[in-house]
Design a protein around this motif. Structure first.
Motif, mmCIF file in Angstrom:
data_model
loop_
_atom_site.group_PDB
_atom_site.id
_atom_site.type_symbol
_atom_site.label_atom_id
_atom_site.label_comp_id
_atom_site.label_asym_id
_atom_site.label_seq_id
_atom_site.Cartn_x
_atom_site.Cartn_y
_atom_site.Cartn_z
ATOM 1 N N SER A 156 -16.424 87.191 108.205
ATOM 2 C CA SER A 156 -15.206 87.102 107.527
ATOM 3 C C SER A 156 -14.481 85.941 108.045
ATOM 4 C CB SER A 156 -14.293 88.374 107.704
ATOM 5 O OG SER A 156 -13.614 88.498 109.038
ATOM 6 N N GLU A 157 -14.482 85.630 109.305
ATOM 7 C CA GLU A 157 -13.600 84.635 109.747
ATOM 8 C C GLU A 157 -14.702 83.459 109.326
ATOM 9 O OE1 GLU A 157 -10.896 82.146 111.674
ATOM 10 O OE2 GLU A 157 -10.908 84.154 110.778
ATOM 11 N N ARG A 209 -13.928 82.568 105.688
ATOM 12 C CA ARG A 209 -12.591 82.248 105.577
ATOM 13 C C ARG A 209 -12.614 80.424 105.882
ATOM 14 N NH1 ARG A 209 -8.112 81.031 108.149
ATOM 15 N NH2 ARG A 209 -9.225 81.313 110.090
ATOM 16 N N ARG A 210 -12.981 80.251 107.156
ATOM 17 C CA ARG A 210 -12.762 79.054 107.471
ATOM 18 C C ARG A 210 -13.678 77.975 106.860
ATOM 19 N NH1 ARG A 210 -13.253 78.754 113.702
ATOM 20 N NH2 ARG A 210 -13.117 76.459 113.351
ATOM 21 N N PHE A 230 -16.303 89.092 101.597
ATOM 22 C CA PHE A 230 -15.695 87.975 101.620
ATOM 23 C C PHE A 230 -16.056 86.871 100.723
ATOM 24 C CE2 PHE A 230 -16.458 90.287 105.718
ATOM 25 C CZ PHE A 230 -15.327 91.004 105.605
#
Length: 339
Positions: free
Chosen positions: A328-329, A332-333, A118
């Motif tokens: 991953s979250e 991303r954030r 990521f």
């Protein structure tokens, strides 16, 4: 990175206990090795290579060399560490993904394995499909530390200051996308904080600025932070795992300090290339269990500030899948990208 969010279950742990229990567990080791030999007769018949995708001398390398010695003792065959640094671990990882699936090339992985896909956007391997899990090996907490820029209080004091001064409280890390960076990002996201990330090239420079009061806080591994804590140059605010760290038993966890369920650790595990025979995986799994029961290996890992874990391949596979989903979250954030 971590061994677990609140809704995750850690694979079965090989834990230490009273001396009598440890001795009883150690008696199991020969039976495990014998079972492994029956699962795949003749394996290993030559030295096994453990690729470490980081330089020699670091935490991952020290764990790998300790475990390699334990595996050699358990299996009666050499296990050789091969350092292949570069690309934040991607170079060595790709090498093993393309290696023959014969059980003679293994990969030591850690949090980078579930973060890099990521952070980089694209990596030259599939972190799941190109490998077969063998076992989770070790786990260790980070410690959240503060210097003179936060003169008193613990984790709650840091949070209170961040709320009172949004966008002005700084924290350092060993680099963009590092464990310290993303661990703090998880705290920020969970509590809705606005803090300034200051990336360094390695934790040594970060600790220097932290002790000098140029940044307010930072995550670091306990082994390198402990001398500064003992000397009073840094204050330990909290540890990141789900339980207090044996090296800092008086320091509360972040979960205890106001963020229930928080559990972020640095962990290491073993993978084999996809297509490796199931009997070889079973042999390696049993050898890992036997090695982790050796008192000498247990003592060496404890001296590095890490806990021996051990798991079955399926459990380790579920662990990797959950870690991929979680980070991953967070990546991303946070908007983090590889340098």
């Amino acid at each position: 990175m971590g061994a677990g969010a609140a809704d995750r279950r850690r694979p079965h742990a090989v834990t230490t206990g009273r001396p009598t229990r440890r001795a009883a567990l150690a008696m199991i080791a020969p039976a495990l090795v014998a079972r492994a030999a029956r699962a795949q007769p003749g394996y290993p018949s030559r030295p096994v290579r453990i690729v470490v995708p980081f330089p020699a001398g670091g935490g991952a390398d020290l764990v790998a060399r300790s475990v390699a010695e334990g595996l050699a003792a358990a299996m009666g065959q050499g296990f050789v560490v091969d350092n292949r640094p570069g690309g934040s671990g991607n170079i060595g990882t790709e090498l093993v993904a393309r290696a023959p699936a014969d059980g003679y090339t293994l990969l030591l992985i850690g949090p980078n394995h579930v973060i890099n896909p990521f952070l980089f956007g694209r990596v030259p391997f599939d972190p799941v499909a190109d490998f077969r899990p063998v076992s989770l090996l070790t786990s260790a907490s980070y410690v959240l530390v503060a210097g003179p820029a936060l003169p008193e209080g613990g984790f709650k004091a840091l949070v209170a200051r961040a709320r009172a001064e949004p966008g002005r409280v700084s924290y350092g890390s060993a680099g963009n996308g590092s464990a310290g960076h993303l661990g703090m990002e998880l705290i920020k996201q969970s509590l809705g904080l606005d803090m300034v990330h200051v990336p360094y090239r390695g934790s040594s420079a970060m600790l220097t600025d932290l002790m000098g009061g140029r940044i307010v806080a930072g995550f670091d591994n306990i082994l390198s932070a402990a001398p500064h804590i003992a000397a009073g140059r840094l204050r330990a605010l909290a540890v990141s795992g789900r339980a207090r760290a044996p090296a800092l038993p008086e320091v509360p966890t972040i979960a205890e300090s106001g963020l229930p369920g928080f559990d972020v650790t640095v962990w290491q595990g073993l993978l084999a290339p996809a297509g490796t025979d199931g009997a070889i995986i079973e042999t390696l799994r049993d050898a890992v269990r036997a090695a982790l029961l050796l008192p000498t290996l247990e003592a060496r890992l404890a001296s590095l500030g890490v806990e021996a874990i051990g798991s079955d391949p399926d459990g380790f596979g579920r662990f990797i899948a959950a870690e991929l989903e979680r980070w991953s979250e967070v990546v991303r954030r946070s908007g983090a990208k590889a340098d």
